[in-house]
Design an enzyme around this catalytic site. Structure first.
Site, mmCIF file in Angstrom:
data_model
loop_
_atom_site.group_PDB
_atom_site.id
_atom_site.type_symbol
_atom_site.label_atom_id
_atom_site.label_comp_id
_atom_site.label_asym_id
_atom_site.label_seq_id
_atom_site.Cartn_x
_atom_site.Cartn_y
_atom_site.Cartn_z
ATOM 1 N N PRO A 12 -12.801 3.896 -8.399
ATOM 2 C CA PRO A 12 -12.622 2.421 -7.961
ATOM 3 C C PRO A 12 -13.232 1.604 -9.183
ATOM 4 O O PRO A 12 -13.003 0.202 -9.185
ATOM 5 C CB PRO A 12 -13.766 2.161 -6.981
ATOM 6 N N ASP A 35 -2.523 1.915 -14.587
ATOM 7 C CA ASP A 35 -2.565 0.702 -14.399
ATOM 8 C C ASP A 35 -3.767 -0.111 -14.662
ATOM 9 O O ASP A 35 -4.636 0.224 -15.059
ATOM 10 C CB ASP A 35 -1.707 0.712 -12.832
ATOM 11 N N LYS A 57 0.961 -3.505 -12.798
ATOM 12 C CA LYS A 57 0.649 -3.680 -11.378
ATOM 13 C C LYS A 57 -0.651 -4.581 -10.908
ATOM 14 O O LYS A 57 -1.226 -4.397 -9.845
ATOM 15 C CB LYS A 57 0.263 -2.288 -10.862
ATOM 16 N N GLY A 88 -5.588 3.406 -9.956
ATOM 17 C CA GLY A 88 -6.916 3.181 -9.458
ATOM 18 C C GLY A 88 -7.438 3.781 -7.971
ATOM 19 O O GLY A 88 -6.538 4.237 -7.232
ATOM 20 N N GLY A 89 -8.486 3.980 -7.858
ATOM 21 C CA GLY A 89 -9.016 4.720 -6.656
ATOM 22 C C GLY A 89 -8.484 6.184 -6.382
ATOM 23 O O GLY A 89 -8.244 6.726 -7.233
ATOM 24 N N ASP A 90 -7.967 6.343 -4.853
ATOM 25 C CA ASP A 90 -7.457 7.610 -4.786
ATOM 26 C C ASP A 90 -5.800 7.202 -4.960
ATOM 27 O O ASP A 90 -5.098 6.246 -4.506
ATOM 28 C CB ASP A 90 -7.712 7.973 -3.186
ATOM 29 N N THR A 118 -11.863 6.257 -3.369
ATOM 30 C CA THR A 118 -11.409 5.257 -3.231
ATOM 31 C C THR A 118 -12.160 4.206 -2.981
ATOM 32 O O THR A 118 -13.242 4.108 -2.630
ATOM 33 C CB THR A 118 -10.596 5.556 -1.645
ATOM 34 N N MET A 170 -6.001 -5.362 -0.824
ATOM 35 C CA MET A 170 -4.903 -6.273 -1.387
ATOM 36 C C MET A 170 -5.017 -7.704 -0.591
ATOM 37 O O MET A 170 -3.827 -8.013 -0.300
ATOM 38 C CB MET A 170 -3.817 -5.445 -1.434
HETATM 39 N N1 SAH Z 1 -5.404 3.325 -4.525
HETATM 40 C C1 SAH Z 1 -6.610 2.504 -4.728
HETATM 41 C C2 SAH Z 1 -6.129 1.134 -3.892
HETATM 42 C C3 SAH Z 1 -4.897 0.435 -4.418
HETATM 43 S S1 SAH Z 1 -4.773 -0.849 -3.781
HETATM 44 C C4 SAH Z 1 -7.858 2.871 -4.030
HETATM 45 O O1 SAH Z 1 -7.918 3.887 -3.436
HETATM 46 O O2 SAH Z 1 -8.987 2.297 -3.987
HETATM 47 C C5 SAH Z 1 -5.433 -2.117 -4.579
HETATM 48 C C6 SAH Z 1 -6.605 -2.870 -3.747
HETATM 49 O O3 SAH Z 1 -7.736 -1.921 -3.877
HETATM 50 C C7 SAH Z 1 -6.983 -4.218 -4.500
HETATM 51 O O4 SAH Z 1 -6.005 -5.208 -4.038
HETATM 52 C C8 SAH Z 1 -8.368 -4.172 -3.737
HETATM 53 O O5 SAH Z 1 -8.268 -4.573 -2.489
HETATM 54 C C9 SAH Z 1 -8.486 -2.743 -3.747
HETATM 55 N N2 SAH Z 1 -9.448 -2.455 -4.662
HETATM 56 C C10 SAH Z 1 -9.374 -1.534 -5.905
HETATM 57 N N3 SAH Z 1 -10.621 -1.428 -6.553
HETATM 58 C C11 SAH Z 1 -11.495 -2.250 -6.322
HETATM 59 C C12 SAH Z 1 -12.540 -2.664 -6.860
HETATM 60 N N4 SAH Z 1 -13.203 -2.172 -7.820
HETATM 61 N N5 SAH Z 1 -13.346 -3.786 -6.073
HETATM 62 C C13 SAH Z 1 -12.827 -4.300 -4.890
HETATM 63 N N6 SAH Z 1 -11.540 -3.819 -4.510
HETATM 64 C C14 SAH Z 1 -10.581 -3.048 -4.994
#
Ligand code: SAH
Length: 500
Positions: A12, A35, A57, A88-90, A118, A170
């Site tokens: 994250p 990204d 992105k 980002g995230g998962d 995530t 998002m």
């Molecule tokens: N695959 C990612 C999500 C992608 S969609 C995951 O698993 O986290 C992108 C959205 O994720 C952003 O618009 C926001 O809502 C959220 N996001 C990702 N990183 C974040 C962070 N560090 N802090 C807050 N929201 C985050």
């Protein structure tokens, strides 16, 4: 043969939340396509020469259209490269990771997916909000508030009926809509809620408010994206369980100029206390052992004292000793002196115990202890840096035969490991740390003609009197100085200062 595409979850935001497998793939890849949600620090894990492609992105700003990106992944793999697609995230949570995987499958390109932490879960966690909690929520539901077609993607009536925690990704620009739709569909305006921006990073900010007031509170706070919205009873725990934003240095920025090879990791200690740390690699160590070192090795049995005043001296001395075909047994004779605990720890890492460490961890402190002990029958070996400050090298020969051999030189060359110089120039740093005069010299040189102007609002933290002297010679007064000349104490002083 085709290379492998690893679709890797970057976590994250906090680089510490990368998985071990993700780190392994990054360390071994030939090409990384990343990204904007991936922390720039992760890219530093990739090997030298690794191709780095930015895929963009951010909302409305796609550096590479998805089709071109898919084709690029396949093409690089077909060239036999190991490709990391860092997301980002998962990768499979709203990241279009599934689409990329389907494309690769269709194109016959071997791929794997490395799961990531995530933001939907970890972001709440760092805001002190357990996503489920006995008695408050037994399920959670993750929605995207944005859609490609512009249509509202959420079945609001169904969402409002859920017993569990509602999480929206998002959705910052659509927050008013989210709150209104939930209220219209029957949720109470008193339902606990929060928005967490830049979650898990040193820039995290959380706004907590009941659902009826959330949108206005978030607008007033001007929270920047990316952000997560959470609605449900668990959000009421945020104020109680927050231990992330309450860390003593949370919200503070520190620039460290310590170079990497030292034992105590000052940057890591400050990050643990919540600081945003920018690293400036201020000096480089260049080993330059000469013939006199070999001569000293040949007469190691004759020395009664072997003096180390830096960890680098320990490391390079032992490297050279081994290279000369000797081992630790060659050091059985002399009394081993270390200037301070960090140097003693460097000896310990090599399997050696320092016999003598002075209470004051400077070369002057070492002389205070050693001066009275040495007699004409002794012989001292002092392997050291080319340029040393302090008088130890002059004082030792007044007592007994002393061999001083040069092991390394420090090259004053500032290497920015991210945005450290920009942070300093922009006046954004709360603290700037120096652990040696050479770091002072190279940092000030890198800052340009008027370093004092950039540093007007920055507290300078010095490891000890010698470094402070060098700062004063440049017209800069340290705000904090470690009395015991250790990086551990510097960290402690900054944490204490940050609390006030
Ligand atoms: N695959 C990612 C999500 C992608 S969609 C995951 O698993 O986290 C992108 C959205 O994720 C952003 O618009 C926001 O809502 C959220 N996001 C990702 N990183 C974040 C962070 N560090 N802090 C807050 N929201 C985050």
């Amino acid at each position: 043969m085709s290379g492998l595409v690893s679709i890797v979850g970057a976590g994250p935001g906090d680089p510490g939340l990368l998985t071990l497998r993700a780190a392994d793939r990054l360390r071994r890849c030939d090409c990384v396509v990343y990204d904007h949600l991936a922390s720039p620090r992760l890219l530093s894990l990739t090997p030298a020469g690794c191709e780095q492609v930015y895929a963009g992105k951010e909302a409305g700003n796609h550096a590479l259209p998805q089709e071109a990106l898919n084709a690029l992944l396949a093409q690089k793999a077909k060239e036999g490269k190991r490709v990391v697609r860092l997301k980002g995230g998962d990768p499979y949570v709203f990241g279009r990771g599934g689409e990329e995987a389907l494309y690769l499958k269709g194109a016959g390109v071997p791929f794997e997916v490395v799961p990531g932490v995530t933001s939907a879960v970890a972001g709440l966690c760092c805001a002190g909000i357990p996503i489920t909690h006995r008695g408050l929520a037994t399920s959670f539901h993750v929605y995207t508030a944005a859609s490609r077609t512009g249509e509202d993607p959420v079945d609001w009536a169904a969402a409002a009926r859920q017993e569990g925690t509602l999480v929206f990704l998002m959705g910052l620009s659509r927050l008013e809509n989210t709150c209104r739709k939930l209220l219209e569909n029957g949720l109470s305006p008193d339902t606990p809620a929060a928005v967490v921006s830049r979650a898990t990073t040193p820039l995290q900010r959380t706004v907590r408010a009941p659902l009826g007031k959330l949108a206005a509170a978030v607008r007033a706070a001007e929270l920047p994206p990316p952000a997560i919205t959470v609605v449900g009873q668990v959000a009421s725990l945020g104020g109680v369980l927050d231990c992330f934003e309450e860390r003593p240095l949370f919200g503070r920025t520190v620039v460290t100029t310590r170079q990497k090879s030292h034992g105590f990791d000052l940057s890591a200690a400050l990050e643990e206390a919540g600081a945003r740390v920018e690293r400036l690699d201020a000096i480089r160590i260049r080993p330059c052992p000469g013939e006199d070192l070999q001569q000293a090795f040949a007469r190691l049995g004759e020395y009664s004292y072997l003096i180390f005043t830096s960890q680098n001296a320990v490391r390079i001395f032992l490297e050279e000793l081994r290279r000369s075909g000797r081992d630790l047994r060659a050091l059985a004779g002399p009394c081993l002196c270390a200037v301070g605990p960090a140097t003693a720890a460097a000896l310990a890492r090599e399997g050696l115990t320092a016999d003598l460490t002075p209470p004051r961890h400077t070369s002057a402190g070492l002389w205070e202890v050693l001066g009275d002990r040495l007699g004409p029958g002794d012989r001292v070996l002092y392997p050291r840096a080319k340029a040393v400050r302090g008088k130890l090298g002059e004082l030792l020969p007044t007592r007994c035969p002393t061999d001083q051999v040069v092991l390394y030189e420090t090259v004053e060359e500032a290497r920015d490991l991210g945005g450290a110089l920009a942070t300093l120039r922009g006046g954004e740093a709360d603290y700037l740390t120096f652990t040696s005069p050479s770091a002072v010299e190279s940092t000030l040189r890198a800052l340009g003609p008027d370093p004092a102007a950039c540093l007007a609002g920055t507290k300078i933290v010095s490891i000890g009197p010698v470094t402070s002297g060098c700062l004063r010679a440049h017209g800069l007064e340290p705000a904090l100085e470690s009395g015991r000349c250790t990086a551990e104490e510097m960290a402690r002083l900054i944490v204490e200062d940050g609390r006030t």
